[in-house]
Design an enzyme around this catalytic site. Structure first.
Site, PDB file in Angstrom:
ATOM      1  N   SER A 157       0.798  -1.199   0.090  1.00  0.00           N
ATOM      2  CA  SER A 157      -0.076  -0.039   0.022  1.00  0.00           C
ATOM      3  C   SER A 157       0.953   1.326  -0.091  1.00  0.00           C
ATOM      4  O   SER A 157       1.831   1.339  -0.836  1.00  0.00           O
ATOM      5  CB  SER A 157      -0.875   0.083   1.215  1.00  0.00           C
ATOM      6  N   ARG A 227     -11.490   6.163  10.818  1.00  0.00           N
ATOM      7  CA  ARG A 227     -11.200   4.499  10.500  1.00  0.00           C
ATOM      8  C   ARG A 227     -12.035   3.940   9.954  1.00  0.00           C
ATOM      9  O   ARG A 227     -12.085   2.942   9.290  1.00  0.00           O
ATOM     10  CB  ARG A 227     -10.682   4.377  12.042  1.00  0.00           C
ATOM     11  N   ASP A 323      -8.923  -6.428  -4.215  1.00  0.00           N
ATOM     12  CA  ASP A 323      -8.844  -5.280  -3.627  1.00  0.00           C
ATOM     13  C   ASP A 323      -9.164  -4.048  -4.538  1.00  0.00           C
ATOM     14  O   ASP A 323      -8.968  -3.871  -5.911  1.00  0.00           O
ATOM     15  CB  ASP A 323      -7.009  -5.110  -3.788  1.00  0.00           C
ATOM     16  N   HIS A 356      -8.148  -5.248  -0.003  1.00  0.00           N
ATOM     17  CA  HIS A 356      -6.813  -4.508   0.183  1.00  0.00           C
ATOM     18  C   HIS A 356      -6.039  -5.131   1.228  1.00  0.00           C
ATOM     19  O   HIS A 356      -4.758  -5.063   1.226  1.00  0.00           O
ATOM     20  CB  HIS A 356      -7.269  -3.021   0.425  1.00  0.00           C
ATOM     21  N   ASP A 357      -6.612  -5.470   2.485  1.00  0.00           N
ATOM     22  CA  ASP A 357      -5.884  -6.127   3.574  1.00  0.00           C
ATOM     23  C   ASP A 357      -5.176  -7.453   3.106  1.00  0.00           C
ATOM     24  O   ASP A 357      -4.437  -7.865   3.866  1.00  0.00           O
ATOM     25  CB  ASP A 357      -7.085  -6.514   4.661  1.00  0.00           C
TER      26      ASP A 357
END
Lengths: 385, 197
Positions: A157, A227, A323, A356-357
């Site tokens: 990232s 968040r 992602d 994405h994680d």
């Protein structure tokens, strides 16, 4: 907490501080006269100083990438799945350096640190730092640790952007670079999400233009919202569906507008709340700006392959199918520019449900790719005579 | 090294830039970069092969020719485009051939020759789709959806104005001999072409 340290863990690690009293001129034109960087190292530096690997962290990351600080730790470092004996970033072979970036809030100089010129915390007066500034400060850390060049610079990232910047800025000092789940520049949609996060923080009545420290308040509600939005973009529709589906916390619908009813709501609240207790709001603003600004092609009329011209390293680019924050076509854009610039590059599009994680989760295919690449990097390290 | 690879490695000039479509485990590119200072990339879709290329230090890009084609590469990006044993497995071999010749002046293509006498004999005798060592699949699960003969390929080249620089075939034992060079369509098992436009 670990009862025993697993055999493939780097074990108990102690963070270290590097103090720099040399002025660092930042991309914005401002200068930091002194600063400190918090870092950790894993494995042993060889006699030739040729086996060092730099780990660059993402938006909310820090120096604690692997191992445990104590036996009481509930979790190991954030990239423990990939760093350790026998793992892709094999600490039997590599000397790994991981730091908290400038502007961070985990021990390196940032908005929450005391400004030596005023005696108060920098707060919103901390200069806006960029990926380029990070890379330059990381090079100062490399000098301090007497590391002439990196066997590999690796990041996921926002960390991938730093690996990319390293390869362009210090071509002689980077032999390999792994750019994982990243992008050569944010899209309008990416920036838009960042702006929602920033707006959530700055519109919290406790924000006080970033001077919440002086008001002894904290914009935790804003940070929590920021968040929550961010977290949605880190997961995929599929992984959220699998984890929570439409599960309810109670047996039935409450027909209320204010209660937390679905499991996914509860999860986001929990994540947001936990984060807002451990992260500095000004740092969050800073990190999202660094993301927005990153665009190495900008200085070359948008021509990314021109921007990549100085690079001499071998690249690995990895993307993940689900992602949607930095989808595979963003990585492919980077790979195409690398091919056009005649750079050494390999690219894998890893099938993973984790969004994405995924770059943090050790799925089989991802680990195969990472092992394959790092194994070759290790083989090419000139060995101590 | 596979028979077709050991022949075409001699057709690649030292120091050139090569794109290998369906590069497999990277054997050819590995040989070319070690012995001929060739710079190159391989395109591949099999995860095992990609990992093997990474281990070898062969540049490999995960890209599906059927879904993505080659449009991400610019005209004349390479000196040579190589495609071994993949022509028969792609969805649009004729368009791919044009694309290959857009990326490089010269291309090398190898494919199983469906005109080989044993395959003809198999079909004639059994009346069923041939299954052999080179073509080990049954008709319903084969990746080879565009099988052709030596003659078919020559005709396509003629139609497309593609000039053939070299051609050869190898037999069962992966050898070339005067017989299979004389009757390639009948006696050649794997066809190997070096073409330009």
């Amino acid at each position: 907490m670990p009862e025993v340290i697993p055999p493939d863990s780097v074990g108990i690690v102690t963070p270290q501080v590097a103090q720099f009293d040399i002025p660092l001129t930042l991309e914005c034109g401002k200068q930091l006269n002194s600063f400190q960087l918090m870092y950790e190292t894993y494995g042993e530096l060889n006699a030739d100083r040729s086996n060092a690997v730099l780990i660059c962290h993402a938006l909310s990351g820090h120096h604690h990438a692997a191992g445990y600080h104590s036996m009481e730790d509930s979790k190991p470092g954030w990239w423990d799945s990939c760093i350790g004996p026998g793992k892709p970033i094999d600490t039997n072979k590599f000397f790994v350096v991981s730091l908290n970036n400038l502007g961070g809030c985990a021990g390196s100089t940032g908005p929450a640190s005391i400004n030596p010129e005023t005696g108060n915390a920098y707060g919103p007066d901390f200069p806006v730092v960029t990926v380029q500034d990070w890379v330059r400060s990381q090079a100062m850390l490399a000098d301090r640790l007497n590391i002439p060049h990196w066997a590999a610079v690796i990041g996921g990232s926002l960390g991938g952007m730093q690996a990319l910047q390293w390869s362009i800025e210090y071509p002689e000092r980077v032999h390999n670079a792994a750019v994982i789940a990243s992008t050569p520049r944010l899209s309008a949609q990416n920036i838009a999400f960042n702006e929602v996060a920033r707006k959530a923080i700055t519109s919290d009545p406790n924000f006080h233009e970033g001077r919440y420290g002086e008001h002894t308040t904290y914009p935790d509600k804003g940070l929590m919202l920021a968040r929550m939005v961010g977290h949605i973009t880190y997961l995929s529709n599929a992984s959220m569906g699998e984890k929570f589906g439409r599960d309810l916390r109670a047996q039935t619908l409450k027909f209320g507008l204010l209660d937390v009813q679905f499991e996914v709501e509860s999860y986001l609240h929990y994540q947001g709340e936990r984060f807002s207790k451990n992260f500095d709001a000004n740092t969050y603003l800073l990190m999202t700006r660094a993301l927005d600004y990153f665009d190495p092609a900008r200085a070359h009329e948008g021509d990314l392959s021109k921007a990549l011209e100085p690079a001499k390293c071998k690249y690995l680019v990895v993307s993940f199918t689900t992602d949607w924050r930095f989808p595979p076509d963003r990585s492919e854009e980077l790979v195409n520019a690398m091919v056009e610039a005649k750079k050494s590059v390999s690219y894998a599009e890893v099938d993973s449900p984790h969004g994405h994680d995924a770059f943090l989760i050790p799925t089989q295919r991802y680990m195969d790719v990472f092992h394959g690449f790092m194994g070759r990097v290790a083989k090419e390290i000139p060995h101590a005579r | 090294m596979r028979a077709d690879l050991s022949i075409i490695k001699d057709w690649v000039q030292p120091g050139t830039e090569v794109l290998d479509l369906g590069c497999g485990d990277g054997t050819l590119l590995d040989y070319l970069q070690t012995h001929k200072q060739v710079r190159g990339y391989g395109l591949e879709i099999s995860s095992e092969n990609i990992t093997e290329c990474l281990r070898k230090g062969v540049n490999v890009i995960e890209q599906d020719l059927d879904s993505k084609g080659l449009s991400n590469f610019k005209d004349k990006s390479f000196d040579m485009v190589v495609m071994t044993q993949a022509l028969q497995a792609v969805r649009q071999p004729d368009i791919l051939l044009d694309e290959m010749l857009r990326l490089a002046k010269e291309c090398i293509i190898t494919f199983p020759n469906f005109g080989y006498w044993r395959l003809r004999y198999y079909l004639a005798r059994k009346g069923q789709m041939p299954v052999s060592k080179t073509l080990p699949y049954t008709w319903y699960n084969t990746p080879n959806i565009h099988l052709c003969t030596f003659k078919d390929f020559e005709e396509l080249c003629y139609q497309k104005n593609i000039h053939i620089l070299h051609r050869t075939v190898v037999d069962d034992e992966h050898r070339t001999n005067w017989l299979n060079q004389l009757w390639p369509n009948l006696l050649g098992q794997i066809a190997i072409y070096h073409v330009t436009r």
